[in-house]
Design an enzyme around this catalytic site. Structure first.
Site, mmCIF file in Angstrom:
data_model
loop_
_atom_site.group_PDB
_atom_site.id
_atom_site.type_symbol
_atom_site.label_atom_id
_atom_site.label_comp_id
_atom_site.label_asym_id
_atom_site.label_seq_id
_atom_site.Cartn_x
_atom_site.Cartn_y
_atom_site.Cartn_z
ATOM 1 N N TRP A 1 -4.004 0.394 4.128
ATOM 2 C CA TRP A 1 -3.338 1.405 4.950
ATOM 3 C C TRP A 1 -3.018 0.827 6.322
ATOM 4 O O TRP A 1 -3.811 0.096 6.909
ATOM 5 C CB TRP A 1 -4.269 2.617 5.095
ATOM 6 C CG TRP A 1 -3.708 3.730 5.917
ATOM 7 C CD1 TRP A 1 -2.930 4.756 5.485
ATOM 8 C CD2 TRP A 1 -3.881 3.921 7.322
ATOM 9 N NE1 TRP A 1 -2.615 5.588 6.532
ATOM 10 C CE2 TRP A 1 -3.189 5.096 7.676
ATOM 11 C CE3 TRP A 1 -4.560 3.219 8.323
ATOM 12 C CZ2 TRP A 1 -3.144 5.588 8.978
ATOM 13 C CZ3 TRP A 1 -4.521 3.709 9.614
ATOM 14 C CH2 TRP A 1 -3.812 4.886 9.928
ATOM 15 N N ARG B 1 -1.729 18.294 11.542
ATOM 16 C CA ARG B 1 -0.808 17.477 10.762
ATOM 17 C C ARG B 1 -0.485 18.063 9.386
ATOM 18 O O ARG B 1 -1.133 19.004 8.939
ATOM 19 C CB ARG B 1 -1.368 16.065 10.589
ATOM 20 C CG ARG B 1 -2.765 15.969 9.992
ATOM 21 C CD ARG B 1 -3.214 14.496 9.985
ATOM 22 N NE ARG B 1 -4.550 14.320 9.406
ATOM 23 C CZ ARG B 1 -5.677 14.373 10.105
ATOM 24 N NH1 ARG B 1 -5.650 14.593 11.399
ATOM 25 N NH2 ARG B 1 -6.843 14.188 9.489
ATOM 26 N N ASP B 2 0.555 17.473 8.777
ATOM 27 C CA ASP B 2 0.999 17.769 7.410
ATOM 28 C C ASP B 2 1.640 19.147 7.255
ATOM 29 O O ASP B 2 1.113 20.013 6.543
ATOM 30 C CB ASP B 2 -0.181 17.639 6.429
ATOM 31 C CG ASP B 2 -0.962 16.338 6.601
ATOM 32 O OD1 ASP B 2 -2.148 16.303 6.283
ATOM 33 O OD2 ASP B 2 -0.355 15.356 7.075
ATOM 34 N N GLU C 1 -6.355 18.748 5.426
ATOM 35 C CA GLU C 1 -5.162 17.906 5.421
ATOM 36 C C GLU C 1 -4.233 18.390 4.305
ATOM 37 O O GLU C 1 -4.664 19.054 3.371
ATOM 38 C CB GLU C 1 -5.539 16.445 5.138
ATOM 39 C CG GLU C 1 -6.482 15.825 6.155
ATOM 40 C CD GLU C 1 -6.605 14.316 5.963
ATOM 41 O OE1 GLU C 1 -6.253 13.589 6.902
ATOM 42 O OE2 GLU C 1 -7.060 13.882 4.885
ATOM 43 N N THR D 1 2.688 12.384 6.916
ATOM 44 C CA THR D 1 3.084 13.250 5.801
ATOM 45 C C THR D 1 3.926 14.436 6.237
ATOM 46 O O THR D 1 3.748 14.992 7.313
ATOM 47 C CB THR D 1 1.818 13.713 5.078
ATOM 48 O OG1 THR D 1 1.225 12.572 4.472
ATOM 49 C CG2 THR D 1 2.117 14.754 4.020
ATOM 50 N N TRP E 1 0.813 -1.210 0.000
ATOM 51 C CA TRP E 1 0.000 0.000 0.000
ATOM 52 C C TRP E 1 0.844 1.256 0.000
ATOM 53 O O TRP E 1 1.868 1.327 0.677
ATOM 54 C CB TRP E 1 -0.895 -0.026 1.237
ATOM 55 C CG TRP E 1 -1.530 1.291 1.540
ATOM 56 C CD1 TRP E 1 -0.964 2.337 2.227
ATOM 57 C CD2 TRP E 1 -2.828 1.737 1.130
ATOM 58 N NE1 TRP E 1 -1.835 3.384 2.280
ATOM 59 C CE2 TRP E 1 -2.984 3.053 1.635
ATOM 60 C CE3 TRP E 1 -3.864 1.144 0.429
ATOM 61 C CZ2 TRP E 1 -4.157 3.786 1.430
ATOM 62 C CZ3 TRP E 1 -5.029 1.878 0.243
ATOM 63 C CH2 TRP E 1 -5.171 3.174 0.736
ATOM 64 N N GLN F 1 4.020 7.734 1.755
ATOM 65 C CA GLN F 1 3.436 6.937 2.834
ATOM 66 C C GLN F 1 3.327 5.501 2.333
ATOM 67 O O GLN F 1 2.762 5.238 1.266
ATOM 68 C CB GLN F 1 2.040 7.475 3.179
ATOM 69 C CG GLN F 1 2.061 8.917 3.660
ATOM 70 C CD GLN F 1 2.459 9.016 5.123
ATOM 71 O OE1 GLN F 1 1.665 8.834 6.020
ATOM 72 N NE2 GLN F 1 3.739 9.312 5.357
ATOM 73 N N ASP G 1 -0.072 9.154 0.612
ATOM 74 C CA ASP G 1 0.375 10.518 0.316
ATOM 75 C C ASP G 1 1.800 10.622 -0.225
ATOM 76 O O ASP G 1 2.694 9.960 0.270
ATOM 77 C CB ASP G 1 0.351 11.381 1.586
ATOM 78 C CG ASP G 1 -0.996 11.428 2.273
ATOM 79 O OD1 ASP G 1 -1.099 12.140 3.280
ATOM 80 O OD2 ASP G 1 -1.926 10.745 1.797
#
Lengths: 214, 695
Positions: B175, B274-275, B329, B211, B148, B167, B151
């Protein structure tokens, strides 16, 4: 909804407790007041009132607590496509009483896992009798994917609060169960119908619970 | 394993010579010349032989890698016996071929549903066999060897190599267990896999190395910021950097010992943080980043300043926020030039510059962008048009495209966009085939100077290196209600460039309609209108039992305005029942005097289509069961009722990008190993000598 009976009994018990204690301690309080003079009557009355007031307060507080706990489950299940299935799944698990939305989601995934395992076992039993049935073999593949892919994905995603991937897992579980059922479209009756429907039901409820993550 | 040492004349006794000493005489100059000639000729011959040996040896090695690449993690076989199925399929195809060649009556109407359950004649279908699943793997899109991916992370160009991180789940095709994969390329197309860059080995990222983005400092130092999910599932920002800046492959990475460098600020949910973006340099001499979050249902972008990427100060307020959009995101924030065709470094600003604000919406799984202006003093970005603000306006791509991220490619002075393309099939199929997800072909991003209100995306020019066997189709006339086959040979790896011209008289005389058209609710290419749909049937089989229409739909609105929509229709893309079957697309601006133009990249289970030079794009995942391998075809179709069109096409077959694990020999012109020296210098010399002497 929680039953009125248990609610009533619980609250009655709690109310009565302080008053019982009050009754017990009154002789001692009276003695104390006799030793230390005036207004003992009003004092006793005040104490008794205080006790019962405390009782009433506790009554309301625990009502609120019970209502909130019951309400999280009720509110969550209302927003699922199958509230009865949601409620019975959650309530049959004692952890649901203390659970937040993430805990409820975990419980639902547990139910999905259990029902999928049961279904896969049944499929494997049927395969022993008809080992070359293409529909059964495909069903076995699908439930294998649910147990090896969807369920672990959902657990991990719920634990780290990533709604998107948890949804992926449970939505796919619904699709796999429906896919298995399609394999037998046209056959009058077969032993997997109820099991497939059960998995699809609980998985769609799980997805709806996950969808409510804040 | 070939012996790469060239055979050399180390042992004079090993080979016969033509020289036999004449009795009692000293060698005359003539004889000496003959000796030299023959020795040289033999040397040349030996060199030729060893060249053959080396070449065969190398090819054998590479061939093994490719085979390994294909055979690894063979998907589970379904019950259906392949030989029987392929036999009947071939029969079917042959029969129908005779009937349907030439003009067909147009495509029939059929209802489309997501995960349609119409299996036809009550016969259940178990389509996924090994052959179908293997076909789905792409030839020139980035994907790891197995498992899998999601991102794109930290793309950058450094010391001659493009780097791509992503990722990755090392343990399965869904995932989970997320770590950072890594690959390098000279040209954004031919990728070589490297070992994992970062794994979940610290308390602060033990639950996920998520990420992040790279910033290249003026001294060429690379700083990577990424989100870690801690042992308590709190989202924190962490700093990492290359272990050895002299290693152009940036194989090893070091996590800063004082991580995390940022934790969720008060008022921010510990799971809504995040990110981090690439940093841009402010006039105050600080680096500034933004991180996505939300407050209730309002998506927001938090802003931080830093001098060292270790300590940060949070700015008051947010860079921008849009109510009702939910969690933002993978925020991306970058400048584009209003006047130039070049990309801009992330720190650029000025009168000539617009800033793009982009967010991936967790709630609807789409990437949205908006154009606006960035005021560094106030630290705020304001959209040009609030009605199409971030999250409620334009999408990068109207198909499957998420978590996208740009980087400034200082090598070619362009801004390049990566996007994660997930699967549209069941996880059962993903588990069977052993992998899931692709990256889109990297796209250049430019401000559309003609419309002034959107970006243009176009596949990077290096993709054209893969083009083979061009075919031209000039001015093909397609009447209303007809289908025209295009003979392009194998139709699974194609680069298609096409221009359409409608019959202007018909367009002008067309009746106005109040129709509120939307690709999503249109019912697909089967629904006929006066001026559409028309376009291409991609990955179609001869009988058209499977096909993916990529098309325009023109509508004459009130007041005589002509509106053009661009759609891709998955509803009949496969007879399989557990794949996504939607119609995707959007309105596409077409300016006066422009013809309708399309570019389509077909690469097995992915179709990327670009309308009007990249004003509107649609990425589609399809999983045909019949229109695969040699049975896949390409058609022009016109399902409009009133108008015909004329199309001119250029179609190329596309070569594979041979994406594979990195090995020193594969490092192309940068390496000077003994083998390449031998091949490039000594062998041509040897060939020349041999030819000279052998005549």
């Amino acid at each position: 909804m929680f039953s009125l009976k248990t609610y009533g009994l619980e609250s009655l018990r709690l109310i009565s407790l302080p008053c019982l204690y009050a009754e017990r301690f009154i002789p001692q309080i009276v003695l104390h007041i006799i030793k230390h003079p005036p207004n003992y009557q009003s004092f006793v009355l005040k104490m008794k009132n205080l006790m019962c007031l405390a009782a009433v307060l506790i009554f309301f507080i625990q009502t609120a607590i019970l209502r909130t706990e019951a309400n999280i489950i009720a509110q969550t299940c209302q927003k699922t496509p199958n509230p009865p299935v949601c409620l019975s799944s959650l309530k049959s698990d004692p952890r649901s009483a203390q659970a937040d939305i993430y805990g409820l989601a975990i419980i639902m995934v547990d139910v999905v896992k259990a029902k999928s395992t049961t279904t896969l076992n049944q499929i494997n039993q049927l395969l022993k009798q008809s080992p070359r049935d293409k529909g059964l073999i495909d069903c076995a593949d699908r439930y294998n994917a649910v147990l090896k892919g969807d369920v672990p994905e959902a657990y991990e995603a719920i634990n780290v609060r990533r709604r998107m991937f948890a949804l992926d897992g449970m939505n796919d579980a619904v699709n796999e169960a429906n896919g298995c059922e399609r394999n037998f479209a046209g056959r009058s009756s077969h032993p997997l119908t109820k099991l497939n429907k059960d998995v699809a039901d609980v998985a769609s409820v799980a997805a709806a619970v996950i969808n409510q993550f804040g | 394993m070939a012996d790469t040492r060239p055979l050399l004349l180390s042992d004079p006794d090993a080979l016969p010579t033509a020289y036999t000493p004449l009795p009692g005489g000293s060698s005359s100059p003539e004889i000496r010349r003959i000796h030299v000639k023959e020795v040289l000729a033999m040397f040349a011959g030996v060199v030729m032989v060893s060249l053959l040996v080396v070449i065969i040896g190398n090819t054998g090695q590479d061939g093994n890698v490719y085979h390994r690449h294909n055979r690894r993690d063979k998907p589970m076989l379904l019950a259906a016996s392949p030989t029987k199925e392929t036999a009947t399929k071939a029969e079917k195809a042959e029969k129908l071929q005779a009937v349907t060649r030439g003009m067909a009556a147009g495509v029939s109407e059929k209802s489309s549903r997501l995960y349609s359950s119409d299996v036809g004649a009550g016969t259940p279908v178990y389509p996924w066999n090994n052959s179908m699943l293997s076909w789905q793997r792409t030839a020139f899109h980035f994907q790891p060897e197995k498992n899998w991916m999601n991102d794109p992370n930290g793309p950058l160009f450094y010391k001659g190599w493009y780097h791509f991180f992503y990722q990755y789940n090392p343990k399965g095709a869904v995932w989970g267990n997320i770590v950072w994969g890594h690959a390098v390329s000279r040209d954004l197309i031919h990728w070589l896999h490297l070992p994992l860059a970062m794994v979940a080995d610290q308390w602060y990222d033990i639950n996920g190395v998520w990420t992040g983005s790279a910033t290249i400092l003026p001294n060429d130092q690379i700083v990577m910021l990424y989100t870690g999910s801690t042992n308590e599932s709190v989202q924190v920002q962490c700093l990492a950097y290359p272990a050895d800046h002299k290693d152009p492959l940036l194989t090893k990475w070091v996590k800063y010992s004082g991580n995390p460098v940022l934790v969720p600020p008060p008022g921010t949910g510990v799971k809504d943080f995040r990110d981090p973006t690439t940093a841009w340099y402010t006039t105050d001499g600080k680096w500034r980043i933004t991180i996505g979050s939300k407050v209730n249902k309002t998506g927001i972008s938090l802003v931080y300043d830093t001098k060292d990427f270790i300590t940060y100060e949070q700015l008051d307020g947010v860079l921008h926020a849009v109510p009702g959009t939910g969690m933002w995101e993978c925020i991306d924030f970058y400048p584009v030039s209003k006047t130039s065709d070049k990309g801009l470094d992330t720190s650029q600003n000025g009168a000539d510059v617009k800033h793009v604000m982009k967010a991936s919406l967790d709630d609807d799984r789409n990437d949205y962008y908006a154009l606006g202006s960035y005021n560094e003093k106030t630290g705020k970005w304001v959209p040009d048009n609030q009605k199409i603000d971030v999250g409620i306006g334009i999408r990068y791509d109207y198909g499957k495209f998420y978590a996208s991220k740009t980087f400034y490619d200082q090598n070619k002075q362009r801004r390049v966009l990566w996007g994660w393309i997930g699967e549209s099939d069941s996880e059962n199929a993903d588990v069977k085939k052993g992998w899931a997800s692709l990256q889109g072909i990297p796209r250049t991003v430019l401000f559309d100077q003609k419309t002034g209100s959107n970006l243009l995306q176009w596949p990077v020019e290096e993709i054209e290196k893969l083009r083979l066997n061009k075919k031209n189709f000039d001015k093909v006339q397609v009447k209303a209600g007809s289908v025209v086959p295009l003979d392009v040979g194998t139709a699974t790896q194609l680069d298609i460039v096409v221009e359409f011209e409608l019959d202007q008289k018909v367009v002008e005389s067309a009746a106005e309609s109040n129709e509120e058209f939307s690709c999503q609710t249109s019912g697909g290419a089967a629904k006929r209108g006066a001026l559409g749909p028309f376009g291409l049937l991609v990955l179609a089989d001869d009988s058209l039992s499977e096909r993916t229409p990529v098309y325009f739909y023109v509508v004459k609105g009130s007041g005589g305005t002509v509106n053009t929509y661009f759609c891709a229709d998955q509803t009949r893309s496969s007879v399989a029942t557990d794949v996504v079957k939607q119609v995707s697309g959007s309105y596409v601006p077409v300016l006066k005097g422009e013809t309708l133009s399309l570019r389509i990249l077909v690469d097995h289970s992915i179709i990327e289509s670009f309308a009007q030079g990249g004003r509107t794009t649609i990425t589609t995942r399809v999983y045909p069961t019949q229109a695969i391998y040699g049975a896949a075809r390409l058609f022009l179709f016109n399902n409009a009722t009133d108008t015909s069109f004329t199309a001119s096409l250029q179609i190329w077959q596309m070569n594979s990008a041979f994406i594979r694990p990195f090995s020193p020999d594969a490092a192309s012109h940068a390496s000077f190993t003994p083998v390449t020296v031998f091949i490039k210098f000594i062998v041509p010399f040897g060939i020349f000598l041999t030819l000279y002497f052998v005549r």
